[in-house]
Scaffold this active site. Structure first.
Site, PDB file in Angstrom:
ATOM      1  N   SER A   7       0.868  -1.112   0.201  1.00  0.00           N
ATOM      2  CA  SER A   7      -0.013   0.222   0.145  1.00  0.00           C
ATOM      3  C   SER A   7       0.844   1.439  -0.022  1.00  0.00           C
ATOM      4  O   SER A   7       1.588   1.423   0.918  1.00  0.00           O
ATOM      5  CB  SER A   7      -0.833  -0.067   1.404  1.00  0.00           C
ATOM      6  N   HIS A  32      -1.391  -1.558  -4.130  1.00  0.00           N
ATOM      7  CA  HIS A  32      -2.700  -1.207  -3.520  1.00  0.00           C
ATOM      8  C   HIS A  32      -2.706   0.428  -3.423  1.00  0.00           C
ATOM      9  O   HIS A  32      -1.717   0.994  -2.695  1.00  0.00           O
ATOM     10  CB  HIS A  32      -2.702  -1.715  -2.030  1.00  0.00           C
ATOM     11  N   ASP A  34      -4.732   3.660  -1.807  1.00  0.00           N
ATOM     12  CA  ASP A  34      -5.885   4.082  -0.891  1.00  0.00           C
ATOM     13  C   ASP A  34      -6.135   5.477  -1.260  1.00  0.00           C
ATOM     14  O   ASP A  34      -5.284   6.271  -0.769  1.00  0.00           O
ATOM     15  CB  ASP A  34      -5.341   4.031   0.515  1.00  0.00           C
ATOM     16  N   MET A  36      -8.704   8.390   0.022  1.00  0.00           N
ATOM     17  CA  MET A  36      -9.501   8.821   1.124  1.00  0.00           C
ATOM     18  C   MET A  36     -10.054  10.226   1.026  1.00  0.00           C
ATOM     19  O   MET A  36      -9.323  11.066   0.466  1.00  0.00           O
ATOM     20  CB  MET A  36      -8.724   8.722   2.461  1.00  0.00           C
ATOM     21  N   HIS A  65      -8.422   1.172  -3.838  1.00  0.00           N
ATOM     22  CA  HIS A  65      -9.335   0.889  -2.805  1.00  0.00           C
ATOM     23  C   HIS A  65      -9.938   2.563  -2.195  1.00  0.00           C
ATOM     24  O   HIS A  65      -9.179   3.236  -1.849  1.00  0.00           O
ATOM     25  CB  HIS A  65      -8.600   0.441  -1.383  1.00  0.00           C
ATOM     26  N   MET A  67     -12.092   4.679  -0.495  1.00  0.00           N
ATOM     27  CA  MET A  67     -12.480   4.910   0.926  1.00  0.00           C
ATOM     28  C   MET A  67     -13.433   6.304   0.595  1.00  0.00           C
ATOM     29  O   MET A  67     -12.653   7.303   1.326  1.00  0.00           O
ATOM     30  CB  MET A  67     -11.560   4.925   1.926  1.00  0.00           C
ATOM     31  N   MET A 136     -11.517  -5.485   5.818  1.00  0.00           N
ATOM     32  CA  MET A 136     -10.655  -4.438   6.439  1.00  0.00           C
ATOM     33  C   MET A 136     -10.300  -4.964   7.874  1.00  0.00           C
ATOM     34  O   MET A 136     -11.424  -5.474   8.728  1.00  0.00           O
ATOM     35  CB  MET A 136     -11.593  -3.201   6.640  1.00  0.00           C
ATOM     36  N   GLY A 141      -8.821   4.176   7.339  1.00  0.00           N
ATOM     37  CA  GLY A 141      -8.482   5.750   7.337  1.00  0.00           C
ATOM     38  C   GLY A 141      -7.052   6.074   7.650  1.00  0.00           C
ATOM     39  O   GLY A 141      -6.496   7.098   7.201  1.00  0.00           O
ATOM     40  N   PHE A 142      -6.429   5.103   8.295  1.00  0.00           N
ATOM     41  CA  PHE A 142      -5.008   5.439   8.435  1.00  0.00           C
ATOM     42  C   PHE A 142      -4.045   3.936   8.345  1.00  0.00           C
ATOM     43  O   PHE A 142      -4.539   2.802   8.650  1.00  0.00           O
ATOM     44  CB  PHE A 142      -4.756   5.747  10.043  1.00  0.00           C
ATOM     45  N   GLY A 143      -2.927   4.240   8.317  1.00  0.00           N
ATOM     46  CA  GLY A 143      -1.812   3.199   8.219  1.00  0.00           C
ATOM     47  C   GLY A 143      -1.447   2.863   9.459  1.00  0.00           C
ATOM     48  O   GLY A 143      -1.830   3.609  10.426  1.00  0.00           O
ATOM     49  N   GLY A 144      -0.724   1.723   9.641  1.00  0.00           N
ATOM     50  CA  GLY A 144       0.144   1.586  10.822  1.00  0.00           C
ATOM     51  C   GLY A 144      -0.652   1.068  12.161  1.00  0.00           C
ATOM     52  O   GLY A 144      -0.398   1.435  13.444  1.00  0.00           O
ATOM     53  N   GLY A 175      -4.796  -3.965   6.236  1.00  0.00           N
ATOM     54  CA  GLY A 175      -4.791  -3.202   7.640  1.00  0.00           C
ATOM     55  C   GLY A 175      -3.771  -4.100   8.625  1.00  0.00           C
ATOM     56  O   GLY A 175      -4.326  -5.038   9.236  1.00  0.00           O
ATOM     57  N   GLY A 176      -2.734  -3.684   9.149  1.00  0.00           N
ATOM     58  CA  GLY A 176      -1.865  -4.108  10.221  1.00  0.00           C
ATOM     59  C   GLY A 176      -1.114  -5.581   9.918  1.00  0.00           C
ATOM     60  O   GLY A 176      -1.046  -6.304  10.969  1.00  0.00           O
ATOM     61  N   GLY A 196       1.311  -1.976   4.217  1.00  0.00           N
ATOM     62  CA  GLY A 196       2.018  -0.767   3.977  1.00  0.00           C
ATOM     63  C   GLY A 196       3.103  -0.343   4.812  1.00  0.00           C
ATOM     64  O   GLY A 196       4.372  -0.685   4.163  1.00  0.00           O
TER      65      GLY A 196
HETATM   66  C1  DX5 Z   1      -6.162   1.754   5.781  1.00  0.00           C
HETATM   67  C2  DX5 Z   1      -5.812   1.275   4.199  1.00  0.00           C
HETATM   68  C3  DX5 Z   1      -4.738   0.456   4.414  1.00  0.00           C
HETATM   69  C4  DX5 Z   1      -3.451   0.860   4.872  1.00  0.00           C
HETATM   70  C5  DX5 Z   1      -2.515  -0.270   5.541  1.00  0.00           C
HETATM   71  O1  DX5 Z   1      -7.291   2.572   5.661  1.00  0.00           O
HETATM   72  O2  DX5 Z   1      -6.905   0.846   3.671  1.00  0.00           O
HETATM   73  O3  DX5 Z   1      -4.430   0.056   2.806  1.00  0.00           O
HETATM   74  O4  DX5 Z   1      -2.549   1.738   4.058  1.00  0.00           O
HETATM   75  O5  DX5 Z   1      -1.605   0.112   6.044  1.00  0.00           O
HETATM   76  P1  DX5 Z   1      -0.860  -0.929   7.246  1.00  0.00           P
HETATM   77  O6  DX5 Z   1      -0.019  -1.883   6.356  1.00  0.00           O
HETATM   78  O7  DX5 Z   1       0.262   0.080   7.567  1.00  0.00           O
HETATM   79  O8  DX5 Z   1      -1.586  -1.143   8.226  1.00  0.00           O
HETATM   80 ZN    ZN Z   2      -6.509  -0.201   1.802  1.00  0.00          ZN
END
Ligand code: DX5
Ligand code: ZN
Length: 219
Positions: A7, A32, A34, A36, A65, A67, A136, A141-144, A175-176, A196
């Site tokens: 991602s 991937h 994202d 948003m 993706h 969102m 999901m 909304g956020f990575g990490g 995610g995660g 990501g």
């Molecule tokens: C979250 C995104 C994910 C995100 C994954 O809203 O859809 O694709 O970038 O990031 P990591 O792998 O860091 O959780």
């Molecule tokens: Zn995503």
């Protein structure tokens, strides 16, 4: 065998082109992306201009993706920008069937996604149309963030349903995911693994190789 889809949300945008090239050099086939809108999710990332720009240099499969609220408004634009697959959220569409059909009319693959708190029943009516179901594993909304383990139950159910009903969709988790929980993710039956932070933190080539190694051993 499961495939890895890095991602770019976690990429260094100052070096995005070079980082994508590194992925290609390490046999990554999917990217991937994202998108948003600050409405469906609290954060704003990027949109069509970025996709148009990276499409010029990359032949990777663009797994986009969305969102965003009512993605039906932008399907044509994302197709023109160079997406290969558009995933929309079941929670974000007034008419999910029509949205998926319009994605297909652009000759793109279509995906349906559901948030961690959304029950699997919500996507059942669309499974025959979908080329991909994106589960999901964090709140979007956020990575990490940390993977919510219960979401893997949805993967198992989707795998069973596909077998029983003869559906054709691929199952993606997002995610995660990191090296420590990859084994569990692969065992649940995921086809495409989004990562990501685990790919872009530190040495991208080494991360990609290591993650692919774990996937190979777990498969
Ligand atoms: C979250 C995104 C994910 C995100 C994954 O809203 O859809 O694709 O970038 O990031 P990591 O792998 O860091 O959780
Ligand atoms: Zn995503």
């Amino acid at each position: 065998m499961s495939q890895l889809a890095p991602s770019i949300l976690a990429a260094d945008f100052n070096h995005l082109g070079r980082q994508i090239q590194q992925l290609e050099q390490n046999q990554i086939k999917l990217l991937h992306i994202d998108v948003m809108d600050g409405v469906f999710v609290p954060s704003i990332s990027f949109g069509m201009p970025l996709i148009t720009s990276i499409r010029k240099e990359s032949r990777l499969f663009f797994d986009v993706h969305l969102m965003i609220q009512e993605p039906i408004r932008y399907i044509k634009e994302f197709a023109e920008a160079g997406a290969d697959l558009l995933t929309v959220h079941v929670e974000a569409c007034k008419d999910v069937t029509e949205t998926l059909k319009q994605v297909k009319m652009q000759n793109l693959k279509c995906g349906i996604s559901l948030n961690p708190e959304t029950s699997i029943e919500r996507v059942l009516p669309y499974l025959d149309l979908a080329d991909l179901v994106l589960v999901m594993s964090v709140h979007p909304g956020f990575g990490g963030q940390k993977l919510i383990p219960e979401t893997l139950d949805k993967v198992r159910i989707l795998k069973e349903l596909r077998k029983d009903k003869g559906y054709h969709y691929q199952i993606e988790i997002d995610g995660g995911v990191h090296q420590g929980n990859l084994q569990a993710v692969v065992s649940a039956g995921v086809d495409i693994i989004v990562a990501g932070t685990a790919v872009f933190s530190g040495d991208i080539a080494e991360n990609a190789r290591k993650i692919k190694g774990v996937i190979e051993n777990a498969s």
